[in-house]
Design a protein around this motif. Structure first.
Motif, PDB file in Angstrom:
ATOM      1  N   MET A   1      37.686  22.322 -45.368  1.00  0.00           N
ATOM      2  CA  MET A   1      36.771  23.218 -44.667  1.00  0.00           C
ATOM      3  C   MET A   1      37.106  23.225 -43.175  1.00  0.00           C
ATOM      4  N   ASN A   2      37.136  24.409 -42.572  1.00  0.00           N
ATOM      5  CA  ASN A   2      37.433  24.502 -41.145  1.00  0.00           C
ATOM      6  C   ASN A   2      36.146  24.494 -40.322  1.00  0.00           C
ATOM      7  N   ILE A   3      36.290  24.114 -39.054  1.00  0.00           N
ATOM      8  CA  ILE A   3      35.187  24.126 -38.096  1.00  0.00           C
ATOM      9  C   ILE A   3      35.610  25.017 -36.933  1.00  0.00           C
ATOM     10  N   CYS A   4      34.701  25.899 -36.521  1.00  0.00           N
ATOM     11  CA  CYS A   4      35.016  26.813 -35.422  1.00  0.00           C
ATOM     12  C   CYS A   4      33.819  26.894 -34.477  1.00  0.00           C
ATOM     13  N   ALA A   5      34.033  26.545 -33.210  1.00  0.00           N
ATOM     14  CA  ALA A   5      33.007  26.662 -32.176  1.00  0.00           C
ATOM     15  C   ALA A   5      33.466  27.718 -31.180  1.00  0.00           C
ATOM     16  N   THR A   6      32.620  28.699 -30.916  1.00  0.00           N
ATOM     17  CA  THR A   6      33.004  29.844 -30.087  1.00  0.00           C
ATOM     18  C   THR A   6      32.049  30.014 -28.921  1.00  0.00           C
ATOM     19  N   GLN A  16      25.194  22.850 -15.694  1.00  0.00           N
ATOM     20  CA  GLN A  16      25.892  23.478 -16.809  1.00  0.00           C
ATOM     21  C   GLN A  16      27.040  22.578 -17.244  1.00  0.00           C
ATOM     22  N   ILE A  17      26.858  21.931 -18.386  1.00  0.00           N
ATOM     23  CA  ILE A  17      27.830  20.953 -18.875  1.00  0.00           C
ATOM     24  C   ILE A  17      29.003  21.647 -19.567  1.00  0.00           C
ATOM     25  N   LEU A  18      28.703  22.621 -20.420  1.00  0.00           N
ATOM     26  CA  LEU A  18      29.729  23.372 -21.131  1.00  0.00           C
ATOM     27  C   LEU A  18      29.692  24.817 -20.673  1.00  0.00           C
ATOM     28  N   LYS A  19      30.861  25.356 -20.357  1.00  0.00           N
ATOM     29  CA  LYS A  19      30.934  26.664 -19.704  1.00  0.00           C
ATOM     30  C   LYS A  19      31.735  27.663 -20.534  1.00  0.00           C
ATOM     31  N   GLY A  20      31.319  27.819 -21.775  1.00  0.00           N
ATOM     32  CA  GLY A  20      32.006  28.766 -22.648  1.00  0.00           C
ATOM     33  C   GLY A  20      33.189  28.159 -23.365  1.00  0.00           C
ATOM     34  N   VAL A  21      32.948  27.053 -24.081  1.00  0.00           N
ATOM     35  CA  VAL A  21      34.004  26.301 -24.754  1.00  0.00           C
ATOM     36  C   VAL A  21      34.229  26.840 -26.162  1.00  0.00           C
ATOM     37  N   SER A  22      35.493  27.048 -26.520  1.00  0.00           N
ATOM     38  CA  SER A  22      35.856  27.476 -27.876  1.00  0.00           C
ATOM     39  C   SER A  22      36.943  26.547 -28.422  1.00  0.00           C
ATOM     40  N   PRO A  54      23.066  24.193 -28.338  1.00  0.00           N
ATOM     41  CA  PRO A  54      23.677  24.910 -27.214  1.00  0.00           C
ATOM     42  C   PRO A  54      22.838  26.107 -26.781  1.00  0.00           C
ATOM     43  N   ASN A  55      22.973  26.466 -25.507  1.00  0.00           N
ATOM     44  CA  ASN A  55      22.265  27.632 -24.975  1.00  0.00           C
ATOM     45  C   ASN A  55      22.912  28.940 -25.399  1.00  0.00           C
ATOM     46  N   ASN A  56      24.178  28.863 -25.788  1.00  0.00           N
ATOM     47  CA  ASN A  56      24.908  30.077 -26.153  1.00  0.00           C
ATOM     48  C   ASN A  56      26.061  29.694 -27.072  1.00  0.00           C
ATOM     49  N   GLY A  57      26.494  30.640 -27.887  1.00  0.00           N
ATOM     50  CA  GLY A  57      27.674  30.416 -28.714  1.00  0.00           C
ATOM     51  C   GLY A  57      27.339  30.243 -30.180  1.00  0.00           C
ATOM     52  N   CYS A  58      28.375  30.087 -30.964  1.00  0.00           N
ATOM     53  CA  CYS A  58      28.255  30.007 -32.422  1.00  0.00           C
ATOM     54  C   CYS A  58      29.146  28.893 -32.952  1.00  0.00           C
ATOM     55  N   ILE A  59      28.622  28.113 -33.873  1.00  0.00           N
ATOM     56  CA  ILE A  59      29.390  27.058 -34.533  1.00  0.00           C
ATOM     57  C   ILE A  59      29.389  27.343 -36.027  1.00  0.00           C
ATOM     58  N   MET A  60      30.576  27.452 -36.606  1.00  0.00           N
ATOM     59  CA  MET A  60      30.727  27.777 -38.017  1.00  0.00           C
ATOM     60  C   MET A  60      31.322  26.592 -38.781  1.00  0.00           C
ATOM     61  N   LEU A  61      30.708  26.267 -39.900  1.00  0.00           N
ATOM     62  CA  LEU A  61      31.290  25.340 -40.864  1.00  0.00           C
ATOM     63  C   LEU A  61      31.777  26.182 -42.035  1.00  0.00           C
ATOM     64  N   GLY A  62      33.082  26.340 -42.140  1.00  0.00           N
ATOM     65  CA  GLY A  62      33.586  27.293 -43.107  1.00  0.00           C
ATOM     66  C   GLY A  62      33.118  28.683 -42.728  1.00  0.00           C
ATOM     67  N   ARG A  63      32.425  29.340 -43.632  1.00  0.00           N
ATOM     68  CA  ARG A  63      31.925  30.691 -43.365  1.00  0.00           C
ATOM     69  C   ARG A  63      30.448  30.715 -43.011  1.00  0.00           C
ATOM     70  N   GLN A  64      29.853  29.536 -42.785  1.00  0.00           N
ATOM     71  CA  GLN A  64      28.420  29.463 -42.542  1.00  0.00           C
ATOM     72  C   GLN A  64      28.125  29.103 -41.089  1.00  0.00           C
TER      73      GLN A  64
END
Length: 252
Positions: A1-6, A16-22, A54-64
């Protein structure tokens, strides 16, 4: 399973600790996150394993989308080995590892023979089966981390997060723990301070500085003397041993 943080952004107070990390990982890939202290490595991982939102962004586990999953559902897919593990009660080693079965249990459902078999198998994988009845608090730091890894294995997840798990361990236990992890053939994302450890175990590296990704690639692509100087402000020499493995030598 892949992990994707956008485009992950995280603000704590007015900082602001994270500034648009992918970042992204392929299935069964060992990803390392490196960078100076305070660059945001642990904060990013805590967003992925849901200790922080997070205040912004998307984290996917596989397709979820992980934000649309229950905590129990995500715990069936993602296990965590953190740097520090404290318990206020005097649990045995077996009881600590049995906690890893919680995501698979209904409310008040008793543990069964399958759970205990999985606990034993997990402890055997990390070389701690003989410590099953010992009090967790009496173990050394390296032994405790192997038990926490066994707890993560008992969750039977396809993905594993290592949040700087070896910082306080001596080199024997660092290598022992990471050798075990590498052999599991899971999708792994780990924050790592030691650049030589990162070069030994990681398939790809993401480099963080001041809350941003400033580099990515294989260890050989990323860990050049010029880039290390830019990120850490230190002088190094890169050498290769007789097996072709890369080593970073630090200058005083």
């Amino acid at each position: 399973m892949n992990i994707c943080a956008t485009d992950i952004k995280m603000e704590i107070g007015n900082n602001q600790i994270l500034k648009g990390v992918s970042i992204d990982s392929k299935s069964r890939e060992f990803i390392g996150i490196i960078g100076p202290n305070g660059s945001g490595k642990s904060t990013l991982l805590k967003c992925i394993y849901r200790t922080l939102k997070p205040n912004n962004g998307c984290i996917m586990l596989g397709r979820q989308d992980i934000s649309k999953m229950s905590v129990k559902e995500s715990a069936k897919k993602l296990a965590v080995v953190a740097q520090h593990n404290y318990y206020n009660f005097d649990f045995s080693v077996g009881e600590v590892v049995l906690m890893g079965r919680s995501p698979h249990k209904k409310s008040l459902e008793p543990d069964n023979s399958e759970d205990y078999d999985i606990v034993n198998e997990s402890l055997e994988k990390v070389g701690m089966l003989g410590f099953k009845n010992r009090s967790f608090s009496t173990l050394s730091g390296g032994e405790q981390q192997r038990v926490i890894l066994a707890r993560a294995l008992a969750q039977q997840t396809p993905c594993l997060i290592l949040d700087e798990p070896t910082n306080h361990l001596d080199i024997k236990y660092q290598l022992s723990l990471l050798n075990i992890v590498k052999s599991l053939n899971l999708t792994i994302i780990s924050a790592i301070h030691d650049l030589n450890i990162a070069s030994m175990y990681c398939d790809r590296l993401f480099v963080m500085k001041n809350g941003r990704i400033v580099g990515m690639g294989t260890p050989q692509e990323v860990l050049t003397k010029e880039f290390i100087k830019e990120i850490y402000d230190i002088d190094v020499e890169i050498v290769y041993d007789s097996k072709g493995d890369m080593h970073i030598l630090y200058s005083r």
